[in-house]
Design a protein around this motif. Structure first.
Motif, PDB file in Angstrom:
ATOM      1  N   GLY A 113     -14.611   1.308 -33.285  1.00 32.16           N
ATOM      2  CA  GLY A 113     -15.518   1.710 -32.214  1.00 32.16           C
ATOM      3  C   GLY A 113     -15.585   0.669 -31.126  1.00 32.16           C
ATOM      4  N   TYR A 114     -16.252   1.081 -29.999  1.00 33.19           N
ATOM      5  CA  TYR A 114     -16.449   0.163 -28.884  1.00 33.19           C
ATOM      6  C   TYR A 114     -17.895   0.286 -28.434  1.00 33.19           C
ATOM      7  CZ  TYR A 114     -14.258   4.576 -27.464  1.00 33.19           C
ATOM      8  OH  TYR A 114     -13.871   5.881 -27.400  1.00 33.19           O
ATOM      9  N   PRO A 115     -18.463  -0.759 -27.860  1.00 30.29           N
ATOM     10  CA  PRO A 115     -19.840  -0.705 -27.394  1.00 30.29           C
ATOM     11  C   PRO A 115     -20.013   0.324 -26.269  1.00 30.29           C
ATOM     12  CG  PRO A 115     -19.102  -2.983 -27.594  1.00 30.29           C
ATOM     13  CD  PRO A 115     -17.895  -2.119 -27.747  1.00 30.29           C
ATOM     14  N   PHE A 116     -21.193   0.953 -26.218  1.00 28.50           N
ATOM     15  CA  PHE A 116     -21.577   1.874 -25.130  1.00 28.50           C
ATOM     16  C   PHE A 116     -20.568   2.998 -24.968  1.00 28.50           C
ATOM     17  CE2 PHE A 116     -22.641  -2.554 -23.559  1.00 28.50           C
ATOM     18  CZ  PHE A 116     -23.870  -2.595 -24.189  1.00 28.50           C
ATOM     19  N   ARG A 117     -20.548   3.877 -25.927  1.00 25.42           N
ATOM     20  CA  ARG A 117     -19.464   4.856 -25.931  1.00 25.42           C
ATOM     21  C   ARG A 117     -19.607   5.903 -24.835  1.00 25.42           C
ATOM     22  NH1 ARG A 117     -22.224   7.056 -30.891  1.00 25.42           N
ATOM     23  NH2 ARG A 117     -20.988   5.679 -32.207  1.00 25.42           N
ATOM     24  N   GLN A 118     -20.794   5.966 -24.152  1.00 24.29           N
ATOM     25  CA  GLN A 118     -20.934   6.945 -23.059  1.00 24.29           C
ATOM     26  C   GLN A 118     -19.920   6.701 -21.950  1.00 24.29           C
ATOM     27  OE1 GLN A 118     -23.146   4.907 -24.254  1.00 24.29           O
ATOM     28  NE2 GLN A 118     -25.199   5.776 -24.405  1.00 24.29           N
ATOM     29  N   GLY A 119     -19.461   5.454 -21.858  1.00 27.37           N
ATOM     30  CA  GLY A 119     -18.503   5.121 -20.805  1.00 27.37           C
ATOM     31  C   GLY A 119     -17.117   5.685 -21.047  1.00 27.37           C
ATOM     32  N   TYR A 120     -16.921   6.257 -22.210  1.00 27.84           N
ATOM     33  CA  TYR A 120     -15.622   6.860 -22.507  1.00 27.84           C
ATOM     34  C   TYR A 120     -15.825   8.344 -22.766  1.00 27.84           C
ATOM     35  CZ  TYR A 120     -13.965   2.077 -23.018  1.00 27.84           C
ATOM     36  OH  TYR A 120     -13.655   0.774 -22.778  1.00 27.84           O
ATOM     37  N   GLY A 121     -15.034   9.140 -22.113  1.00 26.63           N
ATOM     38  CA  GLY A 121     -15.157  10.571 -22.310  1.00 26.63           C
ATOM     39  C   GLY A 121     -14.703  10.984 -23.698  1.00 26.63           C
ATOM     40  N   PRO A 122     -14.949  12.227 -24.051  1.00 29.05           N
ATOM     41  CA  PRO A 122     -14.560  12.715 -25.389  1.00 29.05           C
ATOM     42  C   PRO A 122     -13.044  12.745 -25.574  1.00 29.05           C
ATOM     43  CG  PRO A 122     -15.328  14.515 -24.003  1.00 29.05           C
ATOM     44  CD  PRO A 122     -15.583  13.257 -23.230  1.00 29.05           C
ATOM     45  N   ASP A 123     -12.310  12.628 -24.445  1.00 32.93           N
ATOM     46  CA  ASP A 123     -10.852  12.700 -24.553  1.00 32.93           C
ATOM     47  C   ASP A 123     -10.216  11.347 -24.870  1.00 32.93           C
ATOM     48  OD1 ASP A 123     -11.846  11.847 -22.116  1.00 32.93           O
ATOM     49  OD2 ASP A 123     -10.057  12.466 -20.995  1.00 32.93           O
ATOM     50  N   THR A 124     -11.047  10.286 -25.049  1.00 34.25           N
ATOM     51  CA  THR A 124     -10.465   8.984 -25.376  1.00 34.25           C
ATOM     52  C   THR A 124      -9.976   8.999 -26.825  1.00 34.25           C
ATOM     53  OG1 THR A 124     -11.986   7.928 -23.831  1.00 34.25           O
ATOM     54  CG2 THR A 124     -10.886   6.500 -25.426  1.00 34.25           C
ATOM     55  N   PRO A 125      -8.668   8.858 -27.022  1.00 28.96           N
ATOM     56  CA  PRO A 125      -8.111   9.040 -28.374  1.00 28.96           C
ATOM     57  C   PRO A 125      -8.253   7.780 -29.233  1.00 28.96           C
ATOM     58  CG  PRO A 125      -6.352   8.572 -26.809  1.00 28.96           C
ATOM     59  CD  PRO A 125      -7.646   8.477 -26.045  1.00 28.96           C
ATOM     60  N   LYS A 126      -9.427   7.653 -29.862  1.00 26.64           N
ATOM     61  CA  LYS A 126      -9.713   6.470 -30.667  1.00 26.64           C
ATOM     62  C   LYS A 126      -8.607   6.163 -31.680  1.00 26.64           C
ATOM     63  CE  LYS A 126     -14.452   5.195 -31.844  1.00 26.64           C
ATOM     64  NZ  LYS A 126     -15.582   5.569 -32.693  1.00 26.64           N
ATOM     65  N   SER A 127      -8.067   7.223 -32.283  1.00 25.33           N
ATOM     66  CA  SER A 127      -7.105   6.992 -33.361  1.00 25.33           C
ATOM     67  C   SER A 127      -5.808   6.386 -32.836  1.00 25.33           C
ATOM     68  CB  SER A 127      -6.811   8.299 -34.095  1.00 25.33           C
ATOM     69  OG  SER A 127      -6.258   9.224 -33.181  1.00 25.33           O
ATOM     70  N   ALA A 128      -5.561   6.543 -31.521  1.00 23.77           N
ATOM     71  CA  ALA A 128      -4.334   5.968 -30.956  1.00 23.77           C
ATOM     72  C   ALA A 128      -4.582   4.583 -30.381  1.00 23.77           C
ATOM     73  CB  ALA A 128      -3.780   6.894 -29.874  1.00 23.77           C
ATOM     74  N   LEU A 129      -5.816   4.089 -30.493  1.00 20.98           N
ATOM     75  CA  LEU A 129      -6.159   2.830 -29.840  1.00 20.98           C
ATOM     76  C   LEU A 129      -6.378   1.691 -30.832  1.00 20.98           C
ATOM     77  CD1 LEU A 129      -8.462   4.103 -26.945  1.00 20.98           C
ATOM     78  CD2 LEU A 129      -6.125   3.218 -26.788  1.00 20.98           C
ATOM     79  N   GLY A 130      -5.730   1.784 -31.963  1.00 21.95           N
ATOM     80  CA  GLY A 130      -5.806   0.687 -32.926  1.00 21.95           C
ATOM     81  C   GLY A 130      -5.002  -0.518 -32.446  1.00 21.95           C
ATOM     82  N   LEU A 131      -5.086  -1.603 -33.200  1.00 20.44           N
ATOM     83  CA  LEU A 131      -4.286  -2.784 -32.879  1.00 20.44           C
ATOM     84  C   LEU A 131      -2.806  -2.464 -33.080  1.00 20.44           C
ATOM     85  CD1 LEU A 131      -6.331  -5.579 -34.699  1.00 20.44           C
ATOM     86  CD2 LEU A 131      -6.354  -4.993 -32.267  1.00 20.44           C
ATOM     87  N   GLY A 132      -1.974  -3.129 -32.301  1.00 22.11           N
ATOM     88  CA  GLY A 132      -0.541  -2.971 -32.495  1.00 22.11           C
ATOM     89  C   GLY A 132      -0.153  -3.433 -33.889  1.00 22.11           C
ATOM     90  N   ARG A 133       0.807  -2.760 -34.461  1.00 21.27           N
ATOM     91  CA  ARG A 133       1.275  -3.124 -35.801  1.00 21.27           C
ATOM     92  C   ARG A 133       2.750  -3.498 -35.726  1.00 21.27           C
ATOM     93  NH1 ARG A 133      -2.009  -1.075 -39.862  1.00 21.27           N
ATOM     94  NH2 ARG A 133      -0.350  -1.464 -41.353  1.00 21.27           N
ATOM     95  N   VAL A 134       3.165  -4.398 -36.578  1.00 24.48           N
ATOM     96  CA  VAL A 134       4.600  -4.617 -36.743  1.00 24.48           C
ATOM     97  C   VAL A 134       5.111  -3.368 -37.456  1.00 24.48           C
ATOM     98  CG1 VAL A 134       6.367  -6.084 -37.773  1.00 24.48           C
ATOM     99  CG2 VAL A 134       4.265  -7.107 -36.873  1.00 24.48           C
ATOM    100  N   PRO A 135       6.040  -2.631 -36.842  1.00 25.98           N
ATOM    101  CA  PRO A 135       6.379  -1.293 -37.350  1.00 25.98           C
ATOM    102  C   PRO A 135       6.775  -1.253 -38.819  1.00 25.98           C
ATOM    103  CG  PRO A 135       7.396  -1.661 -35.222  1.00 25.98           C
ATOM    104  CD  PRO A 135       6.787  -2.971 -35.623  1.00 25.98           C
ATOM    105  N   ARG A 136       7.553  -2.263 -39.250  1.00 22.77           N
ATOM    106  CA  ARG A 136       7.938  -2.231 -40.662  1.00 22.77           C
ATOM    107  C   ARG A 136       7.562  -3.540 -41.321  1.00 22.77           C
ATOM    108  NH1 ARG A 136      13.823  -0.865 -41.770  1.00 22.77           N
ATOM    109  NH2 ARG A 136      14.186  -2.274 -40.012  1.00 22.77           N
ATOM    110  N   MET A 137       7.051  -3.425 -42.542  1.00 19.85           N
ATOM    111  CA  MET A 137       6.659  -4.609 -43.297  1.00 19.85           C
ATOM    112  C   MET A 137       7.271  -4.486 -44.684  1.00 19.85           C
ATOM    113  SD  MET A 137       2.837  -5.815 -44.336  1.00 19.85           S
ATOM    114  CE  MET A 137       2.873  -4.862 -45.849  1.00 19.85           C
TER     115      MET A 137
END
Ligand code: FES
Ligand SMILES: [Fe+2]
Lengths: 424, 161, 83
Positions: A120-144
């Motif tokens: 999550g992020y603080p003050f979620r009203q500033g982001y519309g419902p179309d903000t794709p939270k699931s795509a906004l995770g930290l970058g990952r090293v693709p293979r481990m």
């Protein structure tokens, strides 16, 4: 700003079978190509599972200049995350290590699980419902992948598996962990970070170079109780071996088998480490334990950045064409406290910025870097031992202890990667 | 630590610290080594060192290893100090913290500027000494160098810091 | 770090948060007092609450970690308050 990439033909010209061009160590364009074609493609060693034993533990590591968080989530799974907030790019972790159930960015408070998911992020009203939270995770090293607790990451989404990448290096890692009566190494004795003004390949090539020790390390061989000097002399029975895939080994087993004395490789005797030797006999049986203790620890450079140097583990981190950090930690063996004390004691004399050995190696890397800028001659000669190289029983190229079989093997693989003739 | 008057005066402390730094800077290795007691410890912790018996240090030299370090420097083949770095140590903020059975404890800040082909390197931090009087001479039984950048990548450190 | 006991606080912190935890004996039963060292906000956790936390599934804990869930819910007003 990146320099223009060199084409494949250029690398075929610059890297010959028995000589390489000096610009490969000094040209920023080559360095950029190496990052994209080697470091951000192949499997790179990141950290060891023993560094994050508890759920919530994390350590900050690297893949080249990239800062990587290696975390263990609350369920126990290990993750490799990029140390960069997905909001506006702030660095997430400033501490070198810690324990937490979540990562909260100090800039605007975006909060992530230790698996990288955006919580999550603080003050979620500033982001519309179309903000794709699931795509906004930290970058990952693709293979481990992990082998014997050694965790590797690859930025390539597809390619050879970690086991395929390690190839013949696996067997050497197995030889390392069997030195523990519990079959596990633990990298828990802290790190020294040694920065040198030299290209990373100077370090990689030096790690399995059996030609230099008599010259570079003669000062400590002369005054120290050195069982090592003999190993690197013309009388040595050791073998320089190209394991393929850029991995190289300085195999000392034949030398120590000839000495046939347990712990000779460690410069000591069984009576000095009675608890360790007893634990080894109990774990492996008297005969096998003796064989392990006679043959000793491997000396292998796992391409491109993990150097298992008998009693310590080095990790090579390129930062710029002429800047490299060598991280080093003493080997520690699970279930061997008396051995571990001696391992720590020996390593802290030998390695790091003030080490009896490594200060001189690093002096050579830096002088080598200053040397190769010369315009004439432009080439570095890697011919040593071509006249006596053989293929061993396992199908690997093998040379005498002081031969450049290892350097040629490293360069063969670098050429294949820079010309993209091999998959990651 | 007791509060009795130190048997080593502040002036003696200062003279010792300055002399020790000068002998190191000038590469007068034998004279520098002679400043140590037989039970000496020369310690430069790394950022990871909590317990020097559990984590690696940059330098953790008991007396015999101090001797080995000096002997290596004197071979003339210690490439990282051949040629020797030109070094200027600057000591300041000297405090005599007190005295106990181990000796007189002092702390100071230092800057050491090192010059060699690599370029100029600035070393800085806090240095702690334990000094004792033996046969009318002042010796050091313990020297701890706490670098300000102990937790960061360090360049080669082969001179006597 | 100090052991737990009446008024002997233990600081629990990482690079993201810092709290002081005290075993509080002023009620009829022991409970934990948790103080956010950055804001002074204080909360009490009795045995039942702690037991409940221990039983809270990971997914719900993660939901609680959403900074907008209970804390930074409304944008700062003109006076700059965030609560
Ligand atoms: S950059 Fe991390 S929250 Fe804004
Ligand atoms: Fe070396």
């Amino acid at each position: 700003m990146t320099a223009p990439a060199l084409d494949r033909e250029a690398y075929r010209r610059l890297i010959e079978d028995d000589r390489v061009h000096g610009s490969l160590y000094t040209d920023p364009a080559v360095f950029d190509d190496e990052l994209t074609r080697i470091w951000y493609r192949t499997w790179v060693y990141v950290g060891h599972e023993s560094e994050i034993p508890q759920p919530g533990d994390y350590v900050v590591k690297s893949i080249g200049p990239q800062s990587i968080i290696m975390s263990r989530d609350r369920q126990g799974a290990v993750h490799l995350l990029l140390n960069r907030c997905s909001h506006r790019g702030n660095q997430i972790c400033e501490a070198a290590r810690g324990n937490t159930g979540a990562l909260r960015c100090h800039y605007h408070g975006w909060t992530f699980g230790t698996d990288g998911a955006l919580l999550g992020y603080p003050f979620r009203q500033g982001y519309g419902p179309d903000t794709p939270k699931s795509a906004l995770g930290l970058g990952r090293v693709p293979r481990m992948g992990s082998y014997q607790g050694f965790v590797f990451g690859s930025f390539a989404h597809a390619g050879p598996s970690l086991l395929e990448h390690l190839g013949a290096a696996r067997e050497a890692i197995d030889r390392l962990v069997r030195l523990s009566p519990l079959g596990r190494v633990e990298l828990t004795a802290g790190w020294l970070h040694h920065e040198v003004r030299a290209n990373w390949k100077m370090l990689v090539e030096n790690e399995t170079d059996g030609y230099h020790p008599q010259f570079v390390h003669s000062s400590i061989f002369e005054v120290g109780e050195s069982h090592v000097a003999e190993v690197y002399s013309e009388r040595s029975a050791a073998t320089a071996r190209d394991l393929g895939g850029g991995h190289t080994e300085h195999d000392l087993r034949a030398h120590f088998r000839r000495m046939d004395r347990p712990l000779a490789w460690f410069g000591t005797t069984e009576d000095r480490l009675p608890d360790y030797c007893r634990a080894m006999r109990e774990a492996y049986g008297a005969e096998k334990a003796r064989e392990i203790l006679v043959e000793g620890s491997p000396h292998i450079m796992v391409f491109p950045n993990l150097f298992i140097a008998e009693i310590q583990i080095f990790v090579i981190q390129p930062l710029a064409v002429d800047r490299t950090v060598q991280h080093v930690t003493p080997l520690q063996l699970a279930g061997a406290p008396d051995m571990n004390r001696r391992l720590l004691h020996q390593a802290s004399g030998s390695v790091g910025p003030a080490g009896f050995l490594l200060a001189d190696d690093s002096e050579m890397y830096e002088r080598n870097q200053r040397g190769v800028v010369a315009r004439e001659p432009e080439w570095l000669i890697l011919r040593r031992g071509l006249n006596r190289e053989r293929v061993d029983a396992d199908g690997h190229l093998a040379g005498a202890a002081t031969d450049e079989t290892t350097q040629r093997g490293i360069w063969r693989h670098i050429r294949a990667m820079l010309t993209e003739e091999v998959p990651a | 630590m007791t509060t009795t008057a130190p048997t080593i005066s502040r002036t003696e402390v200062e003279e010792f610290l300055y002399r020790e730094a000068r002998l190191a800077d000038e590469g007068r290795y034998d004279e520098w080594e002679a400043l140590w007691t037989d039970d000496a410890l020369y310690w430069v912790p790394s950022g990871d060192t909590v317990d020097p018996h559990k984590q690696i240090s940059v330098i953790y030299d008991h007396r015999s290893r101090i001797a080995l370090r000096v002997a290596q420097l004197k071979t003339g083949k210690r490439h990282a100090q051949d040629p020797r770095s030109n070094v200027a140590h600057l000591l300041s903020n000297i405090e005599v913290l007190g005295e106990d059975g181990a000796g007189t404890h002092t702390t100071a800040t230092f800057i050491a500027i090192e010059s060699r082909s690599r370029g100029l390197t600035t070393w800085a931090g806090r240095v702690e000494h334990t000094l004792v009087r033996r046969d009318e001479r002042i010796l050091m039984s313990r020297k701890v160098v706490r670098l300000v950048n102990a937790d960061q990548p360090l360049p080669t450190l082969a001179f006597l810091i | 770090m100090c052991g737990l006991g009446e008024e002997a606080g233990a600081v629990i912190e990482n690079e993201f948060a810092s709290v002081t935890v005290v075993i509080d004996e002023r009620g009829h039963d022991r409970r934990l007092r948790v103080v956010d060292n950055h804001t002074g906000r204080t909360a009490y956790f009795d045995a039942l609450l702690l037991e409940t936390l221990a039983w809270t599934p990971e997914a719900e804990l993660r939901g609680l970690l959403d900074p907008a869930r209970h804390r930074w819910t409304v944008d700062p007003g003109p006076d700059g308050t965030t609560r």
